[in-house]
Write a protein that holds these residues in place. Structure first.
Motif, PDB file in Angstrom:
ATOM      1  N   GLY A  57       0.830  -1.201   0.000  1.00 38.01           N
ATOM      2  CA  GLY A  57       0.000   0.000   0.000  1.00 38.01           C
ATOM      3  C   GLY A  57       0.864   1.251   0.000  1.00 38.01           C
ATOM      4  O   GLY A  57       0.867   2.003   0.977  1.00 38.01           O
ATOM      5  N   ILE A  58       1.596   1.437  -1.089  1.00 33.21           N
ATOM      6  CA  ILE A  58       2.501   2.593  -1.184  1.00 33.21           C
ATOM      7  C   ILE A  58       1.866   3.651  -2.087  1.00 33.21           C
ATOM      8  O   ILE A  58       1.386   3.330  -3.182  1.00 33.21           O
ATOM      9  N   PHE A  59       1.869   4.883  -1.590  1.00 31.80           N
ATOM     10  CA  PHE A  59       1.226   5.985  -2.317  1.00 31.80           C
ATOM     11  C   PHE A  59       2.135   7.202  -2.320  1.00 31.80           C
ATOM     12  O   PHE A  59       3.021   7.347  -1.461  1.00 31.80           O
ATOM     13  N   SER A  60       1.850   8.083  -3.271  1.00 33.72           N
ATOM     14  CA  SER A  60       2.646   9.308  -3.394  1.00 33.72           C
ATOM     15  C   SER A  60       2.509  10.171  -2.136  1.00 33.72           C
ATOM     16  O   SER A  60       1.432  10.262  -1.533  1.00 33.72           O
ATOM     17  N   ALA A  61       3.615  10.849  -1.798  1.00 32.87           N
ATOM     18  CA  ALA A  61       3.587  11.764  -0.653  1.00 32.87           C
ATOM     19  C   ALA A  61       2.554  12.870  -0.859  1.00 32.87           C
ATOM     20  O   ALA A  61       2.071  13.469   0.112  1.00 32.87           O
ATOM     21  N   ASP A  62       2.178  13.115  -2.111  1.00 35.92           N
ATOM     22  CA  ASP A  62       1.214  14.188  -2.396  1.00 35.92           C
ATOM     23  C   ASP A  62      -0.141  13.966  -1.721  1.00 35.92           C
ATOM     24  O   ASP A  62      -0.902  14.904  -1.545  1.00 35.92           O
ATOM     25  N   VAL A  63      -0.480  12.706  -1.397  1.00 35.35           N
ATOM     26  CA  VAL A  63      -1.815  12.459  -0.836  1.00 35.35           C
ATOM     27  C   VAL A  63      -1.823  12.572   0.691  1.00 35.35           C
ATOM     28  O   VAL A  63      -2.874  12.371   1.318  1.00 35.35           O
ATOM     29  N   ASP A  79      10.630   7.723  11.273  1.00 34.25           N
ATOM     30  CA  ASP A  79       9.921   7.131  12.418  1.00 34.25           C
ATOM     31  C   ASP A  79       8.431   7.407  12.250  1.00 34.25           C
ATOM     32  O   ASP A  79       7.826   8.181  12.988  1.00 34.25           O
ATOM     33  N   GLY A  80       7.851   6.806  11.280  1.00 33.79           N
ATOM     34  CA  GLY A  80       6.445   7.037  10.961  1.00 33.79           C
ATOM     35  C   GLY A  80       6.102   6.268   9.702  1.00 33.79           C
ATOM     36  O   GLY A  80       6.594   5.151   9.497  1.00 33.79           O
ATOM     37  N   LEU A  81       5.282   6.841   8.824  1.00 34.50           N
ATOM     38  CA  LEU A  81       4.830   6.077   7.661  1.00 34.50           C
ATOM     39  C   LEU A  81       5.554   6.424   6.371  1.00 34.50           C
ATOM     40  O   LEU A  81       5.184   5.953   5.303  1.00 34.50           O
ATOM     41  N   GLU A  82       6.617   7.232   6.478  1.00 39.41           N
ATOM     42  CA  GLU A  82       7.387   7.572   5.267  1.00 39.41           C
ATOM     43  C   GLU A  82       8.261   6.386   4.861  1.00 39.41           C
ATOM     44  O   GLU A  82       8.881   5.732   5.702  1.00 39.41           O
ATOM     45  N   SER A  88       3.702   4.636   3.086  1.00 44.80           N
ATOM     46  CA  SER A  88       3.479   3.187   3.109  1.00 44.80           C
ATOM     47  C   SER A  88       2.476   2.850   4.208  1.00 44.80           C
ATOM     48  O   SER A  88       2.745   3.056   5.391  1.00 44.80           O
ATOM     49  N   PHE A  89       1.338   2.323   3.807  1.00 47.66           N
ATOM     50  CA  PHE A  89       0.339   1.894   4.799  1.00 47.66           C
ATOM     51  C   PHE A  89       0.874   0.704   5.597  1.00 47.66           C
ATOM     52  O   PHE A  89       0.606   0.571   6.788  1.00 47.66           O
ATOM     53  N   MET A  90       1.621  -0.177   4.929  1.00 51.30           N
ATOM     54  CA  MET A  90       2.192  -1.319   5.648  1.00 51.30           C
ATOM     55  C   MET A  90       3.149  -0.819   6.726  1.00 51.30           C
ATOM     56  O   MET A  90       3.106  -1.262   7.873  1.00 51.30           O
ATOM     57  N   LYS A  91       3.986   0.155   6.356  1.00 48.90           N
ATOM     58  CA  LYS A  91       4.944   0.649   7.349  1.00 48.90           C
ATOM     59  C   LYS A  91       4.201   1.320   8.506  1.00 48.90           C
ATOM     60  O   LYS A  91       4.606   1.181   9.669  1.00 48.90           O
ATOM     61  N   ALA A  92       3.128   2.037   8.199  1.00 47.77           N
ATOM     62  CA  ALA A  92       2.341   2.658   9.275  1.00 47.77           C
ATOM     63  C   ALA A  92       1.888   1.593  10.264  1.00 47.77           C
ATOM     64  O   ALA A  92       1.986   1.762  11.484  1.00 47.77           O
ATOM     65  N   GLY A  93       1.395   0.471   9.727  1.00 50.42           N
ATOM     66  CA  GLY A  93       0.959  -0.618  10.608  1.00 50.42           C
ATOM     67  C   GLY A  93       2.104  -1.141  11.445  1.00 50.42           C
ATOM     68  O   GLY A  93       1.978  -1.332  12.666  1.00 50.42           O
ATOM     69  N   LEU A  94       3.236  -1.375  10.794  1.00 45.30           N
ATOM     70  CA  LEU A  94       4.378  -1.955  11.510  1.00 45.30           C
ATOM     71  C   LEU A  94       4.941  -0.984  12.541  1.00 45.30           C
ATOM     72  O   LEU A  94       5.406  -1.389  13.602  1.00 45.30           O
TER      73      LEU A  94
END
Ligand code: ADP
Ligand code: GLC
Length: 522
Positions: free
Chosen positions: A206-212, A226-229, A235-241
């Motif tokens: 679930g990777i999306f452009s920083a623009d959103v 230290d977040g979802l970047e 990255s939605f996956m990284k946000a979850g992790l």
């Protein structure tokens, strides 16, 4: 023979309302909200749906009061019973969402009362036919960041008391689709609600452009390492992790593998840093659905004590698939999404050997066009010995496991894998690569394991045509020794993949997450 059937198909129980133990410690009840994009029997594209469908009932027996939150996709909305609106909220970009509460349909034969589900009624986001993630051209929907941010926000609102009659103590999100839930909870006012996040497949992030970022309703401070970047993107996956209190994945071996650069998809560093919060809980099998002794979808039921029905299932399957009705030809089968992950180019490379060795091959799958075409050509080259059905067909999958002799799962990587488990229980020996959950669930037939009766299938090590072909030769050789074959099959059918143990493990993770509210920096 080559056939086509539709791509994706629509296909448990209210646990007793024991929601009064506010502490949620072992021995008491834990109220939890499961969040997933798909769920059996309503909507399924892969194993995630099987697990999301089985967990609530399994967790109920482990003392967890479980409800589920689902996106309002047509197949889910149409299957929800007695739905009533319980509240509403607005998404960060202003779109209103009604939250309905209803009951999931019970699976025939399942005990217990229906599972309660919350559904996000947002037709602008979800009212699209077909695959939940992609359009008819198999391109991800352009607004997937909104469609699944809504799931995260929905979880946060339900956790913060949107339904006046029930609120969870804990949220359990599955895969990137639910990845934003923990971030949404962290950045909204209210008491901390821990989130357990389960990785079913790290390859889909679930990777999306920083623009959103502005649309997601999260502060700019979330967009950092230290977040979802993630390499300049979201990255939605990284946000979850990152934001979850505890992380699980679906087998012990995969839990180790994703901490390595080879299998970490760029997230291995984060996963290593969180290793004390990460555990591998092996998936289980819902035996109200997958049991050859009771399965209403197969030609004849059978069991380890009474195997005659299996031969009938094989004969029926050969006829249905247009394969020659040779009862002594070992029938190799594939039931799979046709993707790079599943290693099916090995199966293609081994077809000629397999057929020359007297075997037959039947493939049920859909996905990658090149793979569909290649298997189609193989079926044309070997009429009566190789057959393909392109599409998604739940009932046919049952008939295949019942009629099959060997279940092929030669994956490049495999977080857990369910088809090898169904193969084992249906007396179809898994032929698998030693990776992820495949390594955790199949015991290779070698001299020692044949001797001590622990062998359950054929396992090969490296992802190479040579190793795969050798594994096929070993399967053919074993098949020519009927007594040894029957013994391995019997051991496989006696394996226990019941949910009781997995549910206990999940409960222990929930219990550990409940007091753990201090790790995340404010
Ligand atoms: P994954 O989730 O990676 O696709 P799993 O082995 O965990 O792999 O789960 C796959 C699930 O989807 C199983 O229940 C399998 O029977 C089912 N499945 C996969 N492809 C098809 C298909 N073409 N038709 C019917 N069922 C399928
Ligand atoms: C994923 C994985 C698969 C796993 C399933 C259920 O789709 O690819 O290995 O069994 O999720 O956890």
């Amino acid at each position: 023979m080559i056939e086509r059937s539709p791509h994706c198909q629509a296909t448990p129980s209210l646990p007793p309302q024991r929601a009064d133990d506010a502490l949620g410690r072992p021995g008491g009840d834990i109220r939890l909200l499961q969040v997933s994009a798909e769920i059996y029997p309503l909507l399924k594209t892969g194993g995630l749906a099987d697990i999301a469908g089985a967990l609530p009932a399994a967790l109920a027996t482990a003392g967890c009061d479980t409800r589920v939150l689902l996106p309002g996709l047509p197949a889910i909305r149409d299957g929800l019973r007695d739905a009533q609106a319980v509240g509403q909220f607005s998404l960060p970009w202003g779109e209103p969402v009604r939250v309905l509460r209803g009951k999931l349909p019970a699976v025939p034969g399942a005990a217990g009362s229906p599972v309660l589900a919350y559904l996000l009624d947002a037709p602008g986001l979800y009212d699209r036919p077909g695959n939940p993630y992609e359009d008819a051209q198999r391109r991800p929907y352009a607004d997937n960041h909104r469609r699944f941010a809504a799931l995260g926000w929905g979880a946060a609102h339900v956790a913060r008391g949107l339904d006046p009659s029930w609120a969870p103590q804990l949220v359990h999100g599955h895969d990137w689709h639910a990845g934003l839930a923990a971030a949404c909870l962290k950045f909204t006012a209210g008491p901390p609600v821990p989130v357990v996040f389960t990785v079913h497949n790290l390859a889909y992030q679930g990777i999306f452009s920083a623009d959103v970022l502005g649309e997601l309703g999260l502060p700019v401070s979330a967009f950092q390492i230290d977040g979802l970047e993630f390499h300049g993107q979201i990255s939605f996956m990284k946000a979850g992790l990152f934001y979850a209190s505890k992380i699980t994945t679906v087998s012990p071996t995969y839990a180790r593998e994703i901490q390595t650069p080879e299998q970490g998809f760029g997230l291995d560093g984060l996963l290593r840093s969180r290793r004390n919060d990460l555990s591998g809980i092996l998936n289980a099998v819902d035996t109200t659905i997958w049991n050859p002794a009771t399965d209403p979808l197969i030609a004849r039921t059978y069991s380890v004590e009474q195997m005659t029905g299996k031969a009938r299932c094989k004969a029926a399957l050969q006829t249905e698939a247009g394969l020659q009705p040779h009862k002594d030809a070992p029938l190799f089968t594939v039931v799979s999404r046709l993707t790079e992950q599943k290693g099916l180019n090995l199966v293609l490379a081994g077809i000629d050997d397999l057929v020359q060795g007297g075997g037959q091959l039947l493939v049920l799958g859909s996905g990658d066009h090149a793979l569909e075409t290649a298997f189609g050509h193989a079926a044309q080259r070997h009429p009566g010995a190789v057959a393909l059905r392109v599409g998604y067909d739940e009932a046919y999958a049952h008939r295949i496991f019942a009629g099959s002799d060997v279940t092929l799962v030669p994956s490049r990587f495999e977080p857990c894998g369910l088809t090898q488990l169904y193969g084992l229980l249906y007396g179809s020996l898994p032929l698998v690569r030693a990776v992820g959950g495949l390594a955790d669930t199949v015991v290779d037939a070698d001299l020692a394991t044949l001797d001590d009766h622990t062998a359950t299938g054929i396992v090969f090590a490296s992802f190479s045509e040579a190793d795969y072909r050798h594994a096929v030769r070993r399967a053919l050789a074993l098949y020519r020794q009927p007594r040894a074959w029957a013994r391995v099959r019997q051991t496989g059918m006696q394996q226990n993949f019941s949910w009781a143990q997995a549910a206990r493990h999940y409960r222990a993770v929930y219990a550990a997450a409940l007091p753990d509210l201090s790790r995340i920096p404010t």
